[in-house]
Scaffold this motif. Structure first.
Motif, PDB file in Angstrom:
ATOM      1  N   ALA A   1     -56.100  29.530  13.422  1.00 34.75           N
ATOM      2  CA  ALA A   1     -55.609  30.881  13.697  1.00 34.75           C
ATOM      3  C   ALA A   1     -56.478  31.557  14.748  1.00 34.75           C
ATOM      4  CB  ALA A   1     -55.591  31.708  12.414  1.00 34.75           C
ATOM      5  N   VAL A   2     -57.811  31.417  14.609  1.00 39.55           N
ATOM      6  CA  VAL A   2     -58.725  32.023  15.565  1.00 39.55           C
ATOM      7  C   VAL A   2     -58.450  31.478  16.973  1.00 39.55           C
ATOM      8  CG1 VAL A   2     -61.141  32.247  16.261  1.00 39.55           C
ATOM      9  CG2 VAL A   2     -60.495  32.496  13.849  1.00 39.55           C
ATOM     10  N   THR A   3     -58.244  30.178  17.065  1.00 40.38           N
ATOM     11  CA  THR A   3     -57.990  29.548  18.362  1.00 40.38           C
ATOM     12  C   THR A   3     -56.687  30.051  18.976  1.00 40.38           C
ATOM     13  OG1 THR A   3     -59.180  27.566  17.653  1.00 40.38           O
ATOM     14  CG2 THR A   3     -57.673  27.335  19.520  1.00 40.38           C
ATOM     15  N   ALA A   4     -55.661  30.192  18.134  1.00 36.80           N
ATOM     16  CA  ALA A   4     -54.367  30.652  18.627  1.00 36.80           C
ATOM     17  C   ALA A   4     -54.455  32.091  19.141  1.00 36.80           C
ATOM     18  CB  ALA A   4     -53.313  30.542  17.528  1.00 36.80           C
ATOM     19  N   PHE A   5     -55.129  32.954  18.383  1.00 33.14           N
ATOM     20  CA  PHE A   5     -55.287  34.334  18.832  1.00 33.14           C
ATOM     21  C   PHE A   5     -56.129  34.407  20.106  1.00 33.14           C
ATOM     22  CE2 PHE A   5     -54.425  35.547  14.271  1.00 33.14           C
ATOM     23  CZ  PHE A   5     -53.252  36.233  14.536  1.00 33.14           C
ATOM     24  N   ALA A   6     -57.149  33.565  20.194  1.00 32.13           N
ATOM     25  CA  ALA A   6     -58.030  33.582  21.363  1.00 32.13           C
ATOM     26  C   ALA A   6     -57.271  33.246  22.643  1.00 32.13           C
ATOM     27  CB  ALA A   6     -59.186  32.615  21.166  1.00 32.13           C
ATOM     28  N   ALA A   7     -56.231  32.422  22.508  1.00 30.00           N
ATOM     29  CA  ALA A   7     -55.473  32.011  23.693  1.00 30.00           C
ATOM     30  C   ALA A   7     -54.753  33.184  24.348  1.00 30.00           C
ATOM     31  CB  ALA A   7     -54.471  30.931  23.306  1.00 30.00           C
ATOM     32  N   LEU A   8     -54.531  34.280  23.581  1.00 31.42           N
ATOM     33  CA  LEU A   8     -53.829  35.449  24.120  1.00 31.42           C
ATOM     34  C   LEU A   8     -54.791  36.491  24.681  1.00 31.42           C
ATOM     35  CD1 LEU A   8     -50.949  36.034  21.545  1.00 31.42           C
ATOM     36  CD2 LEU A   8     -50.898  34.783  23.701  1.00 31.42           C
ATOM     37  N   GLY A   9     -56.089  36.229  24.604  1.00 29.35           N
ATOM     38  CA  GLY A   9     -57.069  37.138  25.190  1.00 29.35           C
ATOM     39  C   GLY A   9     -57.122  38.483  24.500  1.00 29.35           C
ATOM     40  N   ALA A  10     -57.310  39.536  25.302  1.00 31.92           N
ATOM     41  CA  ALA A  10     -57.516  40.877  24.748  1.00 31.92           C
ATOM     42  C   ALA A  10     -56.302  41.388  23.983  1.00 31.92           C
ATOM     43  CB  ALA A  10     -57.858  41.850  25.879  1.00 31.92           C
ATOM     44  N   ASP A  11     -55.111  40.898  24.297  1.00 28.55           N
ATOM     45  CA  ASP A  11     -53.908  41.366  23.602  1.00 28.55           C
ATOM     46  C   ASP A  11     -53.928  41.022  22.119  1.00 28.55           C
ATOM     47  OD1 ASP A  11     -52.939  42.415  25.926  1.00 28.55           O
ATOM     48  OD2 ASP A  11     -51.663  40.692  26.403  1.00 28.55           O
ATOM     49  N   ALA A  12     -54.734  40.058  21.722  1.00 29.77           N
ATOM     50  CA  ALA A  12     -54.759  39.617  20.325  1.00 29.77           C
ATOM     51  C   ALA A  12     -56.134  39.796  19.700  1.00 29.77           C
ATOM     52  CB  ALA A  12     -54.313  38.162  20.221  1.00 29.77           C
ATOM     53  N   PHE A  13     -56.951  40.711  20.231  1.00 28.87           N
ATOM     54  CA  PHE A  13     -58.291  40.922  19.675  1.00 28.87           C
ATOM     55  C   PHE A  13     -58.232  41.322  18.196  1.00 28.87           C
ATOM     56  CE2 PHE A  13     -61.075  41.876  23.654  1.00 28.87           C
ATOM     57  CZ  PHE A  13     -61.135  40.509  23.910  1.00 28.87           C
ATOM     58  N   GLY A  14     -57.256  42.143  17.821  1.00 29.67           N
ATOM     59  CA  GLY A  14     -57.171  42.577  16.435  1.00 29.67           C
ATOM     60  C   GLY A  14     -56.943  41.425  15.485  1.00 29.67           C
ATOM     61  N   GLY A  15     -55.929  40.577  15.789  1.00 29.03           N
ATOM     62  CA  GLY A  15     -55.653  39.426  14.944  1.00 29.03           C
ATOM     63  C   GLY A  15     -56.801  38.433  14.935  1.00 29.03           C
ATOM     64  N   ARG A  16     -57.424  38.249  16.099  1.00 26.88           N
ATOM     65  CA  ARG A  16     -58.543  37.304  16.196  1.00 26.88           C
ATOM     66  C   ARG A  16     -59.723  37.779  15.342  1.00 26.88           C
ATOM     67  NH1 ARG A  16     -61.344  35.835  22.022  1.00 26.88           N
ATOM     68  NH2 ARG A  16     -62.868  34.276  21.290  1.00 26.88           N
ATOM     69  N   ALA A  17     -60.064  39.061  15.432  1.00 27.65           N
ATOM     70  CA  ALA A  17     -61.180  39.590  14.643  1.00 27.65           C
ATOM     71  C   ALA A  17     -60.903  39.467  13.147  1.00 27.65           C
ATOM     72  CB  ALA A  17     -61.416  41.051  15.016  1.00 27.65           C
ATOM     73  N   GLU A  18     -59.680  39.737  12.726  1.00 29.76           N
ATOM     74  CA  GLU A  18     -59.365  39.645  11.303  1.00 29.76           C
ATOM     75  C   GLU A  18     -59.460  38.202  10.813  1.00 29.76           C
ATOM     76  OE1 GLU A  18     -58.114  40.523   7.400  1.00 29.76           O
ATOM     77  OE2 GLU A  18     -59.203  41.589   8.977  1.00 29.76           O
ATOM     78  N   SER A  19     -59.003  37.237  11.610  1.00 29.01           N
ATOM     79  CA  SER A  19     -59.101  35.834  11.216  1.00 29.01           C
ATOM     80  C   SER A  19     -60.565  35.393  11.139  1.00 29.01           C
ATOM     81  CB  SER A  19     -58.330  34.947  12.198  1.00 29.01           C
ATOM     82  OG  SER A  19     -56.943  35.220  12.129  1.00 29.01           O
ATOM     83  N   ILE A  20     -61.376  35.860  12.076  1.00 29.66           N
ATOM     84  CA  ILE A  20     -62.814  35.546  12.023  1.00 29.66           C
ATOM     85  C   ILE A  20     -63.427  36.146  10.765  1.00 29.66           C
ATOM     86  CG2 ILE A  20     -65.030  36.030  13.134  1.00 29.66           C
ATOM     87  CD1 ILE A  20     -63.501  35.873  15.845  1.00 29.66           C
ATOM     88  N   ARG A  21     -63.048  37.362  10.445  1.00 31.23           N
ATOM     89  CA  ARG A  21     -63.596  38.013   9.246  1.00 31.23           C
ATOM     90  C   ARG A  21     -63.259  37.216   7.990  1.00 31.23           C
ATOM     91  NH1 ARG A  21     -62.437  40.952   5.042  1.00 31.23           N
ATOM     92  NH2 ARG A  21     -60.203  40.776   5.432  1.00 31.23           N
ATOM     93  N   VAL A  22     -61.999  36.796   7.856  1.00 34.34           N
ATOM     94  CA  VAL A  22     -61.596  36.042   6.670  1.00 34.34           C
ATOM     95  C   VAL A  22     -62.289  34.681   6.637  1.00 34.34           C
ATOM     96  CG1 VAL A  22     -59.642  35.009   5.462  1.00 34.34           C
ATOM     97  CG2 VAL A  22     -59.395  37.261   6.528  1.00 34.34           C
ATOM     98  N   ALA A  23     -62.436  34.040   7.798  1.00 33.66           N
ATOM     99  CA  ALA A  23     -63.150  32.750   7.839  1.00 33.66           C
ATOM    100  C   ALA A  23     -64.582  32.917   7.357  1.00 33.66           C
ATOM    101  CB  ALA A  23     -63.127  32.194   9.264  1.00 33.66           C
ATOM    102  N   ALA A  24     -65.259  33.992   7.764  1.00 39.93           N
ATOM    103  CA  ALA A  24     -66.633  34.227   7.321  1.00 39.93           C
ATOM    104  C   ALA A  24     -66.694  34.499   5.827  1.00 39.93           C
ATOM    105  CB  ALA A  24     -67.209  35.418   8.095  1.00 39.93           C
ATOM    106  N   VAL A  25     -65.718  35.226   5.303  1.00 43.27           N
ATOM    107  CA  VAL A  25     -65.679  35.471   3.854  1.00 43.27           C
ATOM    108  C   VAL A  25     -65.497  34.163   3.101  1.00 43.27           C
ATOM    109  CG1 VAL A  25     -64.334  36.531   2.013  1.00 43.27           C
ATOM    110  CG2 VAL A  25     -64.874  37.838   4.070  1.00 43.27           C
ATOM    111  N   LEU A  26     -64.612  33.303   3.599  1.00 44.74           N
ATOM    112  CA  LEU A  26     -64.421  31.999   2.965  1.00 44.74           C
ATOM    113  C   LEU A  26     -65.730  31.212   2.945  1.00 44.74           C
ATOM    114  CD1 LEU A  26     -60.973  30.898   4.433  1.00 44.74           C
ATOM    115  CD2 LEU A  26     -61.485  31.244   2.016  1.00 44.74           C
ATOM    116  N   GLU A  27     -66.402  31.175   4.077  1.00 47.71           N
ATOM    117  CA  GLU A  27     -67.654  30.414   4.157  1.00 47.71           C
ATOM    118  C   GLU A  27     -68.704  30.976   3.216  1.00 47.71           C
ATOM    119  OE1 GLU A  27     -68.114  28.582   8.592  1.00 47.71           O
ATOM    120  OE2 GLU A  27     -68.123  30.779   8.464  1.00 47.71           O
ATOM    121  N   ALA A  28     -68.862  32.307   3.208  1.00 45.31           N
ATOM    122  CA  ALA A  28     -69.947  32.902   2.426  1.00 45.31           C
ATOM    123  C   ALA A  28     -69.627  32.988   0.939  1.00 45.31           C
ATOM    124  CB  ALA A  28     -70.252  34.290   2.974  1.00 45.31           C
ATOM    125  N   ASP A  29     -68.432  33.436   0.600  1.00 44.37           N
ATOM    126  CA  ASP A  29     -68.118  33.722  -0.799  1.00 44.37           C
ATOM    127  C   ASP A  29     -67.498  32.547  -1.540  1.00 44.37           C
ATOM    128  OD1 ASP A  29     -69.023  36.218  -0.236  1.00 44.37           O
ATOM    129  OD2 ASP A  29     -67.060  37.193  -0.205  1.00 44.37           O
TER     130      ASP A  29
END
Length: 980
Positions: free
Chosen positions: A911-939
């Motif tokens: 998901a992060v990779t897909a959002f990244a391909a759209l650049g600044a237009d998808a910063f919101g979706g990309r940040a949220e996917s990164i946040r959830v990935a970090a929660v998965l890793e940590a928690d």
């Protein structure tokens, strides 16, 4: 069968899911009886506690203390039956009992105070803070009017505690304190976090909306007051425990010139007359209704039938007398109990209130009540000269206003009528010398002006024209009489006009004009305009019937109409009527506009623009600036067709300003506001669109144009939903669907209204009601040739039915959407529906329900297939943003809910990779996917260092890209993880 404890428990759970009201209360009483047959104190405790809740929220406060006494005894005998939830619920209900005792005048004040003491002692013994006790002390003081300020400060300055009322309810009581002291601004500032949704509960913000209606009006916040009424009453309607709120909404209608709406509310809540379980709330309700009835009787509607207590037929005057008797007696009982006049004084002060708006406040609703509105005051007409006292001068002024079509002309003639109809009126002997003329002429002119009133039904208007013609004949003014008869043959709303009759009468008027008969030239010009109108209407209707792809206007018929316009211009110039010459230009511009819609070179549009400019110059020459509203309106229509919304917006605003300035209540002014609203929608100016559609709907209502009013309200509902006011939008649209005129609208307009309503209901958390609308909509669009509409409706219905947990219907709608999608693709809508269904299933899944998780994953597989097909076949998917990123994100969350965290993390990486391909237009979706990935890793995977490294990299990247809104939630998460 309630023959086992488990059966009673199941019935209690089922009843707990029902809305509060009489059916739930009756069932709760039956379940207490059923629980008594078993020796099960815990079951009995639950049944009694549920019954007190039913009484509290069904306005049965008289019964509540008796049931609570049983609860107190049961807890004393079987404390173990109340462990956990039961203990908390019982302690909470001490406050309910305090309120219930206060609401019943038969309960002595000493008994109320003793209960407050018991509440205090009990809370101290249980280790609870006393803030709730001081809250009850304040409410007692506010009710009796003694020691209010001290009690308020003792309560409001204490910290909230576990047994305090919810924050929203406490803010409501604090706001009421300041509103009662005349500090509306302070009250509204306290209410602000309630109205914003920061603090809410089952009753809030709905109850506060009713209480804030008058403070909002008094501080000039009419838009907010309107909104509070629309959304607030929708919640209160039909709720027995909302009697006070219903009374406040009725009062609001009485004080804003919306008496018919108030009567409609009264009819919808007639059952409240039969409810006596909460005397204090009943008094508030009756007082609001009494104020409405007093306004109606004062306005001359004493004999109007109204909804009142069942078992009798009521008129406004009859019900007013009955409510005055009961209200006086009930408030006196409270005052006798309290030993103060506070309750009676508050009631009398409320009944003494007078309207807060000079004219009826437009609500965006059509009141379907049986009462006509009170006679509305005529608008001021600033451009009209000071009214003279002399009748001859007054008539001369009115005649000039009629010639130039001044919006205040009818108002002036009505004043003349009052003088003519006064007892003992005698027509002046020097009427001829003064220019007044014979009485028959003056009365004919009055009848003619009244015939022009657009609010009149066609048969009444025709009767006025006939009356005017007969009176003009009596006065010896044959040309004017013929002009009136020509108008009888002219086009009306449903009639195209009798051109042969008009031509015949025109010929006779031409003869009179040639012989210099009085008013011959004036009437000839008027009839020529009538002829041109009739010819052009036939041209426009024929072109419209052929459709937008048709050949356009018939050249021969158009040439004949334009020849009439040329003659009209020549005769108006010869006889000195520049405003009629302006009319000729504006009619010609409309004809050129029609031609231009079927030409590509733009020449006809340029010609229309030139004619409008000439009309503007002629109106200025005539000294009739109020006529410029029509000029700006036509310019705006021309700009809209050219897709120049900014220019259209400016012109519509200028037209609306002129209509307001000169008190123009014509159909043209209503259409200006309608056009302004549509232009604002196109420009995204939603707040302005709301105001414009509200005004246009009110104007159409006053004119009796039910279809146009319903259309304006549909657009208002759409604008409200678009302006993030879905509760208001839903209230408006639900009302529109019940209007008789709604059934007469075009089927596509009706379908659009239901679609916007369904979406609005979904947004405000009423998925079941939304699903019903979608199912009705599906039937409505069944015959539409645009098959993608079927796909869209089925997809949205499937998503909504899932949220409503109507899974059999949701699955069927999903299958219909997929089947329709194969032949009429609507990829964005179908993809969204499948993801929504997957998310909803996943939210209810878990390791213990792998079947639900697999169903969710199957929906995601279907969504992936939709996306692949759309990409392969070039289907329009642009509106969805990043389908791949959203799909991987949803799949990751679903896998995580199944306990498959490694797979979830890998999917989130995609998901992060897909959002990244759209650049600044998808910063919101990309940040949220990164946040959830970090929660998965940590928690979930115990890889906190990896999560921190991921967040550091992402935060640095977003900051470098100057996207702080994307970096902020990641920074907050990183700080939290770092503190571990």
């Amino acid at each position: 069968m309630l023959d086992t404890p488990d059966a009673v428990r199941a019935a209690l759970r089922a009843n707990d899911e029902q809305p509060h009201g009489r059916p739930r209360t009756v069932t709760a009483e039956e379940l207490v009886d059923a629980a008594e047959q078993f020796d099960d104190p815990e079951l009995m405790a639950v049944a009694l506690l549920e019954l007190t809740e039913a009484y509290e929220y069904d306005a049965e406060r008289r019964k509540l203390p008796v049931v609570f006494a049983r609860i107190a005894r049961l807890r004393k005998e079987h404390p173990d039956a109340f462990e956990g939830w039961g203990d908390h619920a019982t302690d909470w209900r001490y406050k309910w009992v305090a309120a219930a005792l206060l609401a019943v005048p038969e309960v002595p004040l000493d008994a109320v105070r003793r209960w407050h003491g018991e509440l205090r002692e009990h809370y101290l013994a249980r280790g609870h803070d006393l803030q709730p006790y001081y809250a009850r002390q304040y409410q007692l003081a506010a009710h009796t009017g003694t020691g209010v300020q001290d009690a308020f400060e003792l309560w409001a300055t204490r910290w909230r505690s576990r047994y305090s009322d919810c924050h929203a309810c406490e803010l409501r009581h604090q706001a009421q304190y300041f509103a009662a002291r005349g500090d509306d601004e302070r009250a509204l500032s306290i209410w602000a976090p309630v109205f914003s949704g920061e603090h809410s509960c089952a009753e809030e913000p709905h109850t506060s909306r009713a209480l804030a209606l008058l403070p909002l009006l008094r501080t000039g916040r009419t838009d907010e007051a309107r909104s509070a009424h629309l959304a607030g009453y929708r919640w209160a309607r039909g709720r027995s425990a909302a009697a006070e709120s219903v009374g406040l909404h009725v009062e609001f209608c009485a004080l804003t010139g919306n008496e018919p709406r108030g009567l409609e509310i009264l009819a919808e809540n007639r059952d409240l007359f039969a409810r006596h379980g909460d005397p204090l709330a009943r008094l508030h309700f009756l007082t609001g209704v009494q104020l409405l009835l007093a306004r109606l009787v004062a306005d001359g509607h004493a004999d109007l039938p109204v909804a009142g207590p069942p078992g009798a037929t009521w008129t406004a005057a009859g019900l007013l007398a009955e409510l005055d008797r009961e209200g006086t007696e009930l408030s006196a009982r409270f005052d006798a109990r309290n030993g103060t006049p506070a309750v009676g004084d508050a009631r009398r002060a409320r009944l003494a209130r007078t309207p807060l708006t000079a004219e009826p406040l437009p609500l965006g609703l059509r009141a379907a009540g049986p009462a006509p509105a009170a006679a509305e005051p005529a608008p001021a007409a600033p451009a009209a000269p000071e009214e003279p006292a002399d009748l001859a001068e007054l008539v001369a002024l009115a005649r000039e206003s009629s010639i130039t079509s001044h919006p205040g002309a009818l108002q002036q003639w009505n004043r003349i009528a009052a003088l003519l109809d006064a007892p003992g009126y005698r027509h002046p002997e020097d009427a001829e010398q003064s220019g007044l003329g014979p009485l028959a002429r003056v009365r004919a002119e009055l009848a003619l002006e009244r015939a022009f009133d657009e609010r009149l039904p066609e048969d009444e208007s025709a009767a006025r024209y006939t009356e005017a013609a007969d009176l003009f004949e009596q006065a010896g003014l044959t040309a004017r009489a013929l002009g009136c008869r020509a108008r009888l043959a002219g086009p009306t709303g449903d009639r195209p006009g009798d051109l042969d009759t008009i031509l015949e009468l025109r010929a006779r008027i031409e003869e009179l004009a040639a012989s210099d008969a009085p008013f011959g030239g004036r009437e000839l010009v008027a009839v020529l305009q009538l002829q041109a109108n009739t010819q052009l209407r036939a041209v426009f209707e024929a072109a419209s019937a052929a459709g937008p792809d048709g050949p356009g206007p018939d050249p021969e018929a158009l040439a004949a109409a334009e020849a009439t316009l040329a003659l009209l211009d020549a005769e108006a110039a010869r006889h000195g009527f520049p405003h009629r010459r302006a009319n000729a230009r504006l009619l010609g511009a409309r004809a050129r506009f029609l031609v231009g819609r079927h030409q590509e070179d733009g020449a006809a549009f340029a010609e229309a623009d030139r004619l409008i400019t000439e009309a503007e110059q002629l109106i200025e020459q005539a000294g009739a600036p109020w006529r410029l509203a029509q000029v700006h309106g036509q310019r705006a229509e021309l700009a809209m067709y050219r897709d120049d919304l900014a220019a259209a917006h400016e012109q519509f605003q200028r037209a609306a300003g002129l209509a307001a300035r000169y008190g123009d209540r014509s159909g043209g002014a209503a259409r200006v506001h309608d056009g302004l609203g549509r232009t604002c929608l196109g420009l995204g100016l939603l707040a302005e669109a709301v105001k414009a559609f509200t005004e246009s709907a009110a104007r159409y209502d006053r004119l009796g144009e039910a279809d146009d009013a319903a259309s304006a309200r549909i657009m208002l509902g759409q604008a409200l939903c678009g302006a993030d006011r879905p509760e208001d939008g839903v209230a408006v649209l639900e009302a529109v669907l019940l209007e008789p005129a709604f059934a007469e609208l075009d089927v596509r307009e009706r379908a659009q209204a239901r679609l916007v309503l369904a979406r609005g209901l979904r947004r405000i958390g009423e998925p079941r009601a939304a699903a019903e609308e979608y199912l009705l909509l599906a039937d409505q669009v069944a015959d539409f040739e645009d098959r993608h509409i079927h796909t869209m409706v089925a997809a949205e219905a499937a998503a909504t039915l899932a949220v409503a947990d109507q899974w059999p219907a949701a699955d069927l709608a999903r299958e219909r959407a997929l089947d329709s999608h194969r032949t009429a693709p609507f990829p964005g809508g179908v993809f969204d529906m499948l993801l929504r269904q997957a998310r909803h299933i996943a939210d209810r899944s878990g390791p213990e329900r792998p079947d639900a998780g697999e169903r969710a994953l199957a929906r995601l597989d279907e969504a992936a297939e939709v996306a692949r097909t759309a990409a392969a076949e070039g289907q329009d998917f642009d509106d969805y943003g990043c389908p791949d990123g959203t799909l991987h994100d949803t799949r990751a969350r679903t896998l995580s809910s199944l306990g498959r965290d490694e797979e979830a993390l890998a999917e989130m990486e995609l998901a992060v990779t897909a959002f990244a391909a759209l650049g600044a237009d998808a910063f919101g979706g990309r940040a949220e996917s990164i946040r959830v990935a970090a929660v998965l890793e940590a928690d979930r995977l115990d890889r906190t260092p990896a999560a921190l490294a991921r967040l550091d990299t992402a935060i640095a990247m977003f900051r470098a890209a100057e996207a702080p809104e994307a970096a902020e939630p990641l920074t907050e998460l990183r700080d939290r993880l770092a503190r571990r």
